[in-house]
Write a protein that holds these residues in place. Structure first.
Motif, PDB file in Angstrom:
ATOM      1  N   LYS A 149      -4.339  29.854 -74.968  1.00 40.97           N
ATOM      2  CA  LYS A 149      -5.057  30.551 -76.042  1.00 40.97           C
ATOM      3  C   LYS A 149      -4.141  31.554 -76.743  1.00 40.97           C
ATOM      4  O   LYS A 149      -4.175  31.694 -77.959  1.00 40.97           O
ATOM      5  N   GLN A 150      -3.337  32.253 -75.959  1.00 36.55           N
ATOM      6  CA  GLN A 150      -2.449  33.284 -76.490  1.00 36.55           C
ATOM      7  C   GLN A 150      -1.291  32.690 -77.281  1.00 36.55           C
ATOM      8  O   GLN A 150      -0.816  33.298 -78.230  1.00 36.55           O
ATOM      9  N   GLY A 151      -0.846  31.502 -76.911  1.00 35.49           N
ATOM     10  CA  GLY A 151       0.357  30.946 -77.503  1.00 35.49           C
ATOM     11  C   GLY A 151       0.173  29.901 -78.588  1.00 35.49           C
ATOM     12  O   GLY A 151       1.111  29.599 -79.311  1.00 35.49           O
ATOM     13  N   THR A 152      -1.025  29.363 -78.735  1.00 31.39           N
ATOM     14  CA  THR A 152      -1.227  28.275 -79.690  1.00 31.39           C
ATOM     15  C   THR A 152      -1.039  28.713 -81.147  1.00 31.39           C
ATOM     16  O   THR A 152      -0.316  28.065 -81.912  1.00 31.39           O
ATOM     17  N   MET A 200       5.377  36.487 -79.217  1.00 26.45           N
ATOM     18  CA  MET A 200       4.036  36.137 -78.725  1.00 26.45           C
ATOM     19  C   MET A 200       4.072  34.824 -77.951  1.00 26.45           C
ATOM     20  O   MET A 200       3.489  34.697 -76.868  1.00 26.45           O
ATOM     21  N   LEU A 201       4.767  33.842 -78.516  1.00 28.55           N
ATOM     22  CA  LEU A 201       4.864  32.539 -77.866  1.00 28.55           C
ATOM     23  C   LEU A 201       5.595  32.640 -76.536  1.00 28.55           C
ATOM     24  O   LEU A 201       5.158  32.075 -75.529  1.00 28.55           O
ATOM     25  N   LEU A 202       6.692  33.371 -76.517  1.00 31.92           N
ATOM     26  CA  LEU A 202       7.446  33.525 -75.275  1.00 31.92           C
ATOM     27  C   LEU A 202       6.656  34.294 -74.220  1.00 31.92           C
ATOM     28  O   LEU A 202       6.730  33.970 -73.033  1.00 31.92           O
ATOM     29  N   ALA A 203       5.874  35.285 -74.643  1.00 32.22           N
ATOM     30  CA  ALA A 203       5.019  36.004 -73.693  1.00 32.22           C
ATOM     31  C   ALA A 203       3.983  35.063 -73.081  1.00 32.22           C
ATOM     32  O   ALA A 203       3.700  35.129 -71.880  1.00 32.22           O
TER      33      ALA A 203
END
Length: 128
Positions: free
Chosen positions: A110-113, A90-93
């Motif tokens: 928002k996606q990676g926090t 998820m973080l890498l995406a």
């Protein structure tokens, strides 16, 4: 620390299920088009791509949820590996989104926090 990481992982997984719903099921709805900044024509033209992308988000969430189940069942190594893999992906995406589309860096943040924080607390919980 592990409990905090589990709460963050659960939240990240739920967020990615919501992203799945928007991309795979609600792509052409006005509210979803507003979130992604697409016109009616763009949404229609990219519907198949978004459908596929949504499932990537769902599968990442499933990996995290499975990891949480294993952790809660006392299988810490398997569970932590799954949570780490899901959150890390998820973080890498999110990082790929920020690099490839700088104008979408707010969405990437928002996606990676949640995954980033979940990974930090997971690592702290495993080493402390």
């Amino acid at each position: 620390m592990i409990i905090i990481s589990q709460v963050l992982a659960l939240a990240a997984g739920l967020l990615h299920v919501y992203i799945f719903l928007m991309e795979s099921l609600w792509w052409e709805r006005p509210a979803t088009r507003k979130v992604f900044g697409t016109s009616v024509a763009e949404a229609h033209a990219t519907k198949a791509l978004a459908f596929n992308q949504g499932f990537y988000n769902l599968f990442l969430a499933i990996a995290v949820f499975a990891g949480l189940v294993f952790q809660l069942a006392g299988q810490a190594a398997v569970g932590s590996a799954l949570v780490f893999t899901g959150l890390g992906s998820m973080l890498l995406a999110a990082l790929v989104l920020a690099i490839s589309s700088p104008e979408k860096s707010a969405a990437a943040l928002k996606q990676g926090t949640l995954p980033l924080l979940g990974l930090i607390f997971l690592a702290l919980g495993l080493i402390l």
